[in-house]
Scaffold this motif. Structure first.
Motif, PDB file in Angstrom:
ATOM      1  N   ILE A 262      18.657   8.272  19.938  1.00  0.00           N
ATOM      2  CA  ILE A 262      19.249   9.186  20.683  1.00  0.00           C
ATOM      3  C   ILE A 262      17.962  10.373  21.073  1.00  0.00           C
ATOM      4  O   ILE A 262      17.413  10.825  20.340  1.00  0.00           O
ATOM      5  N   ASP A 263      17.790  10.417  22.266  1.00  0.00           N
ATOM      6  CA  ASP A 263      16.566  11.494  22.867  1.00  0.00           C
ATOM      7  C   ASP A 263      17.246  12.822  22.794  1.00  0.00           C
ATOM      8  O   ASP A 263      18.431  13.334  22.308  1.00  0.00           O
ATOM      9  N   GLN A 264      16.278  13.796  23.237  1.00  0.00           N
ATOM     10  CA  GLN A 264      16.514  15.201  23.018  1.00  0.00           C
ATOM     11  C   GLN A 264      17.713  15.730  24.088  1.00  0.00           C
ATOM     12  O   GLN A 264      18.343  16.589  23.629  1.00  0.00           O
ATOM     13  N   ASP A 265      18.109  14.895  25.076  1.00  0.00           N
ATOM     14  CA  ASP A 265      19.138  15.273  25.942  1.00  0.00           C
ATOM     15  C   ASP A 265      20.695  14.500  25.348  1.00  0.00           C
ATOM     16  O   ASP A 265      21.396  14.774  26.082  1.00  0.00           O
ATOM     17  N   GLY A 266      20.513  13.818  24.210  1.00  0.00           N
ATOM     18  CA  GLY A 266      21.530  13.214  23.940  1.00  0.00           C
ATOM     19  C   GLY A 266      21.965  11.771  24.608  1.00  0.00           C
ATOM     20  O   GLY A 266      23.232  11.543  24.259  1.00  0.00           O
ATOM     21  N   ASN A 267      21.265  11.352  25.157  1.00  0.00           N
ATOM     22  CA  ASN A 267      21.406   9.904  25.954  1.00  0.00           C
ATOM     23  C   ASN A 267      21.052   8.732  24.609  1.00  0.00           C
ATOM     24  O   ASN A 267      20.314   8.927  23.763  1.00  0.00           O
ATOM     25  N   PHE A 268      22.137   7.919  24.535  1.00  0.00           N
ATOM     26  CA  PHE A 268      21.958   6.830  23.453  1.00  0.00           C
ATOM     27  C   PHE A 268      21.468   5.483  24.176  1.00  0.00           C
ATOM     28  O   PHE A 268      21.826   5.057  25.246  1.00  0.00           O
TER      29      PHE A 268
ATOM     30  N   SER B 284      27.970   7.440  25.735  1.00  0.00           N
ATOM     31  CA  SER B 284      27.921   8.286  24.363  1.00  0.00           C
ATOM     32  C   SER B 284      29.307   8.146  23.704  1.00  0.00           C
ATOM     33  O   SER B 284      30.126   8.575  24.095  1.00  0.00           O
ATOM     34  N   PRO B 285      29.326   7.557  22.424  1.00  0.00           N
ATOM     35  CA  PRO B 285      30.347   7.502  21.569  1.00  0.00           C
ATOM     36  C   PRO B 285      31.121   9.055  21.170  1.00  0.00           C
ATOM     37  O   PRO B 285      32.227   9.216  20.769  1.00  0.00           O
ATOM     38  N   ILE B 286      29.843   9.926  21.060  1.00  0.00           N
ATOM     39  CA  ILE B 286      29.971  11.322  20.813  1.00  0.00           C
ATOM     40  C   ILE B 286      30.814  11.972  21.815  1.00  0.00           C
ATOM     41  O   ILE B 286      32.230  12.408  21.409  1.00  0.00           O
ATOM     42  N   THR B 287      30.634  11.731  23.172  1.00  0.00           N
ATOM     43  CA  THR B 287      31.432  12.227  24.006  1.00  0.00           C
ATOM     44  C   THR B 287      32.851  11.767  24.228  1.00  0.00           C
ATOM     45  O   THR B 287      33.853  12.312  24.301  1.00  0.00           O
ATOM     46  N   GLN B 288      33.065  10.302  23.793  1.00  0.00           N
ATOM     47  CA  GLN B 288      34.277   9.572  23.807  1.00  0.00           C
ATOM     48  C   GLN B 288      35.133  10.433  22.854  1.00  0.00           C
ATOM     49  O   GLN B 288      36.235  10.459  22.943  1.00  0.00           O
ATOM     50  N   ASN B 289      34.673  10.448  21.477  1.00  0.00           N
ATOM     51  CA  ASN B 289      35.409  11.017  20.439  1.00  0.00           C
ATOM     52  C   ASN B 289      35.735  12.591  20.492  1.00  0.00           C
ATOM     53  O   ASN B 289      37.016  12.826  19.969  1.00  0.00           O
ATOM     54  N   LYS B 290      34.910  13.224  21.194  1.00  0.00           N
ATOM     55  CA  LYS B 290      35.129  14.668  21.177  1.00  0.00           C
ATOM     56  C   LYS B 290      36.427  14.930  22.262  1.00  0.00           C
ATOM     57  O   LYS B 290      37.319  15.593  22.111  1.00  0.00           O
ATOM     58  N   ARG B 291      36.470  13.725  23.202  1.00  0.00           N
ATOM     59  CA  ARG B 291      37.780  13.745  24.044  1.00  0.00           C
ATOM     60  C   ARG B 291      39.019  13.625  23.237  1.00  0.00           C
ATOM     61  O   ARG B 291      40.113  14.173  23.244  1.00  0.00           O
ATOM     62  N   HIS B 292      38.911  12.559  22.329  1.00  0.00           N
ATOM     63  CA  HIS B 292      40.119  12.200  21.356  1.00  0.00           C
ATOM     64  C   HIS B 292      40.127  13.657  20.428  1.00  0.00           C
ATOM     65  O   HIS B 292      41.467  13.751  20.328  1.00  0.00           O
ATOM     66  N   VAL B 293      39.471  14.176  20.181  1.00  0.00           N
ATOM     67  CA  VAL B 293      39.774  15.473  19.372  1.00  0.00           C
ATOM     68  C   VAL B 293      40.512  16.642  20.019  1.00  0.00           C
ATOM     69  O   VAL B 293      41.470  16.919  19.637  1.00  0.00           O
TER      70      VAL B 293
END
Length: 327
Positions: free
Chosen positions: A118-124, A142-151
């Protein structure tokens, strides 16, 4: 938590991981794909189905790794596996939900081949090797973005349904492939703490459970109310596999004519006896032969068979079509 419980305490009965919706490798989608595979003749469509079955099994193996870690964590938590929450206009597919007295955690499971950076911009970026051993890289969503939507969806549901507004809801993306190396030394701090390997689950959840600044303390009734709400809102969806793979009649393995005559005749006899009518009222021999020749698999195809109008198709169509589909 009620004032009574705060003053006099409440005896806890959830002392170890309790699965309110348990993990099972008997996956409905996998069963449907396997059943479909056995009905398709060799060709590109069959290869595509076989590939999807392989990927699905691979993902289930990853979820099994996470399940094992949760089940053996010895934490006082409620857990749910594979919950598809449908609420108002929102839909969230949750791999695992962990409910503790201190927090709720959504675990998004990823069993990816190759290594992740993961780079400094959050790209996977995923690094893999082709069949010749040469490395190549590709970006992934980004699975982080996906899971934040679930939250966010879960926060909305809990606020509306249970009036819970300040409960900490955590997001963890769990890499479930033991061979995957995660390089996150350059990534933003928010991503770094949200992305873990599956063998770090217990330590991570323990850390959040023991945060002294967290004043939230759910009663077990509240914990079960949340779990039961998610079970009630769980709405699995049956995928239209014929539409997904754009299957036509010619790509299905067909029963021979004699087998169809035997099954259709048996169905006609049983139905006529149940309804106390003449067998030919359901369909006569000429109509049966036309049916066999046209081999219908959909209602609109059955409507093209001699003697079958809308009323007859509505009454008998589903069971007749199941004979042709091999169900």
């Amino acid at each position: 938590m009620s004032i009574f419980n705060k003053l006099f305490g409440q005896k806890r009965t959830v002392l170890s991981p309790t699965f309110v919706k348990d993990f099972s490798k008997d996956n409905n989608q996998l069963s449907a794909l396997t059943e479909l595979l056995n009905k398709i003749v060799d060709g590109e469509k069959k290869d595509s189905i076989e590939r999807d079955i392989k990927f699905l099994k691979y993902g289930l193996d990853g979820e099994n790794n996470v399940y094992f870690e949760l089940k053996n964590s010895f934490l006082p938590i409620l857990c749910l596996h594979d919950v598809r929450v449908s609420y108002e206009d929102y839909v969230a597919q949750l791999d695992f939900v962990v409910i503790s007295s201190k927090f709720i955690c959504i675990l998004e499971t990823k069993k990816l081949s190759g290594n992740i950076s993961i780079d400094q911009d959050g790209n996977f970026i995923r690094t893999m090797k082709n069949r010749f051993g040469k490395e190549y890289k590709e970006g992934i969503y980004s699975p982080i973005t996906q899971n934040k939507r679930h939250v966010d969806i879960l926060k909305h549901v809990l606020s509306k349904e249970l009036k819970i507004n300040n409960m900490p809801i955590l997001s963890l993306v769990v890499m479930a492939n033991p061979k995957t190396i995660i390089k996150k030394y350059k990534c933003p701090a928010e991503i770094e703490k949200s992305l873990i390997k599956y063998d770090q689950i217990k330590a991570t959840l323990e850390k959040y459970q023991n945060v002294k600044a967290n004043q939230y303390d759910l009663s077990e009734k509240d914990m079960f109310d949340i779990a039961n709400l998610l079970v009630r809102l769980n709405t699995p969806i049956a995928m239209d596999l014929e539409a997904k793979y754009q299957l036509s009649n010619g790509e299905y393995q067909k029963k021979d004519d004699e087998q169809l005559r035997e099954e259709l005749t048996s169905y006609r006899l049983q139905t006529s006896r149940a309804e106390n009518i003449k067998a030919y009222y359901i369909f006569n021999n000429a109509e049966m032969e036309d049916m066999i020749a046209k081999y219908p698999r959909k209602e609109e195809e059955l409507l093209e068979v001699k003697g079958f109008g809308k009323v007859k198709v509505e009454k008998y169509g589903e069971e007749i079509l199941n004979i042709f589909k091999g169900q």
